[in-house]
Motif scaffolding. Sequence first.
Motif, PDB file in Angstrom:
ATOM      1  N   ALA A  89     146.853  48.046  41.236  1.00 29.51           N
ATOM      2  CA  ALA A  89     146.382  46.560  40.587  1.00 29.51           C
ATOM      3  C   ALA A  89     145.045  46.431  41.034  1.00 29.51           C
ATOM      4  O   ALA A  89     144.619  45.111  41.107  1.00 29.51           O
ATOM      5  CB  ALA A  89     147.469  45.424  40.934  1.00 29.51           C
ATOM      6  N   SER A  90     144.249  47.294  41.323  1.00 27.96           N
ATOM      7  CA  SER A  90     142.859  46.859  41.917  1.00 27.96           C
ATOM      8  C   SER A  90     141.842  46.317  40.845  1.00 27.96           C
ATOM      9  O   SER A  90     141.168  45.205  41.072  1.00 27.96           O
ATOM     10  CB  SER A  90     141.971  48.296  42.381  1.00 27.96           C
ATOM     11  OG  SER A  90     142.056  49.220  41.225  1.00 27.96           O
ATOM     12  N   ALA A  91     142.293  46.547  39.592  1.00 28.32           N
ATOM     13  CA  ALA A  91     141.774  45.792  38.573  1.00 28.32           C
ATOM     14  C   ALA A  91     142.307  44.527  38.022  1.00 28.32           C
ATOM     15  O   ALA A  91     141.718  43.423  38.035  1.00 28.32           O
ATOM     16  CB  ALA A  91     141.444  46.819  37.179  1.00 28.32           C
ATOM     17  N   TYR A  92     143.559  44.534  37.750  1.00 30.16           N
ATOM     18  CA  TYR A  92     144.490  43.375  37.291  1.00 30.16           C
ATOM     19  C   TYR A  92     144.305  42.479  38.492  1.00 30.16           C
ATOM     20  O   TYR A  92     143.922  41.158  37.948  1.00 30.16           O
ATOM     21  CB  TYR A  92     145.492  43.982  37.138  1.00 30.16           C
ATOM     22  CG  TYR A  92     146.484  42.773  36.605  1.00 30.16           C
ATOM     23  CD1 TYR A  92     146.379  42.379  35.179  1.00 30.16           C
ATOM     24  CD2 TYR A  92     147.557  41.966  37.221  1.00 30.16           C
ATOM     25  CE1 TYR A  92     147.332  41.331  34.658  1.00 30.16           C
ATOM     26  CE2 TYR A  92     148.308  40.992  36.805  1.00 30.16           C
ATOM     27  CZ  TYR A  92     148.066  40.725  35.550  1.00 30.16           C
ATOM     28  OH  TYR A  92     148.860  39.480  34.963  1.00 30.16           O
ATOM     29  N   VAL A 111     135.459  53.075  36.209  1.00 28.90           N
ATOM     30  CA  VAL A 111     134.258  52.028  35.699  1.00 28.90           C
ATOM     31  C   VAL A 111     134.782  51.277  34.474  1.00 28.90           C
ATOM     32  O   VAL A 111     134.941  49.985  34.127  1.00 28.90           O
ATOM     33  CB  VAL A 111     133.142  52.374  35.886  1.00 28.90           C
ATOM     34  CG1 VAL A 111     132.001  51.151  35.147  1.00 28.90           C
ATOM     35  CG2 VAL A 111     132.593  52.645  37.334  1.00 28.90           C
ATOM     36  N   GLU A 112     134.982  52.210  33.463  1.00 25.73           N
ATOM     37  CA  GLU A 112     135.222  51.639  32.101  1.00 25.73           C
ATOM     38  C   GLU A 112     136.494  51.030  32.112  1.00 25.73           C
ATOM     39  O   GLU A 112     136.450  49.845  31.368  1.00 25.73           O
ATOM     40  CB  GLU A 112     135.413  52.824  31.229  1.00 25.73           C
ATOM     41  CG  GLU A 112     135.146  52.883  29.577  1.00 25.73           C
ATOM     42  CD  GLU A 112     135.175  53.839  28.749  1.00 25.73           C
ATOM     43  OE1 GLU A 112     135.701  53.566  27.774  1.00 25.73           O
ATOM     44  OE2 GLU A 112     135.334  55.045  29.456  1.00 25.73           O
ATOM     45  N   LYS A 113     137.467  51.441  32.694  1.00 24.25           N
ATOM     46  CA  LYS A 113     138.878  50.699  32.743  1.00 24.25           C
ATOM     47  C   LYS A 113     138.769  49.138  33.355  1.00 24.25           C
ATOM     48  O   LYS A 113     139.261  48.252  32.607  1.00 24.25           O
ATOM     49  CB  LYS A 113     140.070  51.292  33.341  1.00 24.25           C
ATOM     50  CG  LYS A 113     140.482  52.566  32.627  1.00 24.25           C
ATOM     51  CD  LYS A 113     141.714  53.214  33.370  1.00 24.25           C
ATOM     52  CE  LYS A 113     142.454  54.249  32.490  1.00 24.25           C
ATOM     53  NZ  LYS A 113     143.465  54.916  33.526  1.00 24.25           N
ATOM     54  N   ILE A 114     137.941  49.223  34.311  1.00 24.26           N
ATOM     55  CA  ILE A 114     137.806  47.880  35.155  1.00 24.26           C
ATOM     56  C   ILE A 114     137.011  47.108  34.374  1.00 24.26           C
ATOM     57  O   ILE A 114     137.223  45.689  34.153  1.00 24.26           O
ATOM     58  CB  ILE A 114     137.228  48.174  36.756  1.00 24.26           C
ATOM     59  CG1 ILE A 114     138.260  49.064  37.409  1.00 24.26           C
ATOM     60  CG2 ILE A 114     136.950  46.736  37.366  1.00 24.26           C
ATOM     61  CD1 ILE A 114     137.649  49.571  38.711  1.00 24.26           C
ATOM     62  N   ARG A 115     135.782  47.461  33.895  1.00 25.85           N
ATOM     63  CA  ARG A 115     134.961  46.754  32.969  1.00 25.85           C
ATOM     64  C   ARG A 115     135.733  46.174  31.580  1.00 25.85           C
ATOM     65  O   ARG A 115     135.723  44.834  31.596  1.00 25.85           O
ATOM     66  CB  ARG A 115     133.821  47.599  32.437  1.00 25.85           C
ATOM     67  CG  ARG A 115     132.550  46.464  31.977  1.00 25.85           C
ATOM     68  CD  ARG A 115     131.723  47.356  31.294  1.00 25.85           C
ATOM     69  NE  ARG A 115     130.983  48.546  32.055  1.00 25.85           N
ATOM     70  CZ  ARG A 115     130.179  48.322  32.912  1.00 25.85           C
ATOM     71  NH1 ARG A 115     129.742  47.106  33.239  1.00 25.85           N
ATOM     72  NH2 ARG A 115     129.573  49.319  33.454  1.00 25.85           N
ATOM     73  N   VAL A 158     144.936  50.600  37.901  1.00 22.12           N
ATOM     74  CA  VAL A 158     143.685  51.506  38.291  1.00 22.12           C
ATOM     75  C   VAL A 158     144.072  51.928  39.703  1.00 22.12           C
ATOM     76  O   VAL A 158     143.497  51.256  40.359  1.00 22.12           O
ATOM     77  CB  VAL A 158     142.602  50.797  38.097  1.00 22.12           C
ATOM     78  CG1 VAL A 158     141.336  51.555  38.588  1.00 22.12           C
ATOM     79  CG2 VAL A 158     142.161  50.112  36.667  1.00 22.12           C
ATOM     80  N   PRO A 159     144.749  53.206  39.720  1.00 20.88           N
ATOM     81  CA  PRO A 159     144.948  53.776  41.145  1.00 20.88           C
ATOM     82  C   PRO A 159     143.748  54.461  41.496  1.00 20.88           C
ATOM     83  O   PRO A 159     142.881  54.688  40.910  1.00 20.88           O
ATOM     84  CB  PRO A 159     145.933  54.684  40.839  1.00 20.88           C
ATOM     85  CG  PRO A 159     145.836  55.291  39.375  1.00 20.88           C
ATOM     86  CD  PRO A 159     145.567  53.965  38.673  1.00 20.88           C
TER      87      PRO A 159
END
Length: 252
Positions: A150-153, A102-106, A95-96
């Motif tokens: 890697a903000s989400a991971y 929002v959807e990817k992070i959720r 997630v760059p």
Amino acid sequence: MNDYSEKRVWITGAGKGIGRALSKLMVKEGWVVAATSRTKEDLLSLVNECPLDTVIPFPLDVSNHKKTISTVRAIEKKLGQIDLVILNAGTHTPVPATNFSVEKIRNLMEINFMGVVHGLSEVIPKFIKQKRGHIVVVASLAGYRGLPSASAYGASKAAIINMCEALRPELLEHNVRLSLINPGFVETPLTDKNNFEMPFIISAEEAAKRILAGIGSKKFEIAFPKRLVFPMTLLKFLPDSLFFAFTKKMLK
Ligand SMILES: NC(=O)c1ccc[n+]([C@@H]2O[C@H](COP(=O)([O-])OP(=O)(O)OC[C@H]3O[C@@H](n4cnc5c(N)ncnc54)[C@H](OP(=O)(O)O)[C@@H]3O)[C@@H](O)[C@H]2O)c1
């Protein structure tokens, strides 16, 4: 590894990669594995590659809390009491900042973080009640500090690390062990998608060996390989100015 009443283990994310290699290794060491992942074909091929009745498939999406509850009940009904649980299921979606979603992070948090929470919510009360048990949670060295794309991971793994640190002493009061696995890069379908250099990458079989050895020790954190653990640990102590100078270089 003789703290367990029976050699029965529940492993999530057992269909591919690290979880699959670990399942096979543990079967060789005499364990019966309750194997969980979403893709039934992966679980069935794992069953076929192992001796009869050593791997029992329990298809499950760990992001579904209700199904996690019913799956844990089904595992216990089939195998009896489980003393060792390895919450390994996880995935990676870059997630760059230019595609902050929002959807990817959720979705990622639902699998990587809530998937672990759902498993814990079922086993913690049982283990506390029976005054024994061992919970193993797979996070990542990527949870040490925030790294580009890697903000989400990284956030999902940092949340796991923090939660495990909080739980460990409380669980020990009830004779329940909690171990945290922080791997570096491991060759799996997850990292096959990466198009950047992955320093000190190791095979899934090697990762499984290190995890199993770590589980047998009394250590809280099992981090590997050392060649990557050392610089990643250093990043935790760098002042922000140096840390961001380093991550800026990673963007190029
Ligand atoms: N490979 C690495 O370099 C590395 C490094 C550090 C940490 N890790 C962590 O190690 C763990 C395993 O990674 P891996 O590299 O082995 O990944 P992998 O090869 O992609 O395998 C992941 C496994 O988890 C399962 N899974 C994914 N989402 C799931 C869900 N919602 N419910 C149930 N099962 C699910 C997958 O099966 P289905 O898709 O069929 O469900 C698969 O069996 C992950 O937590 C990962 O973050 C990996």
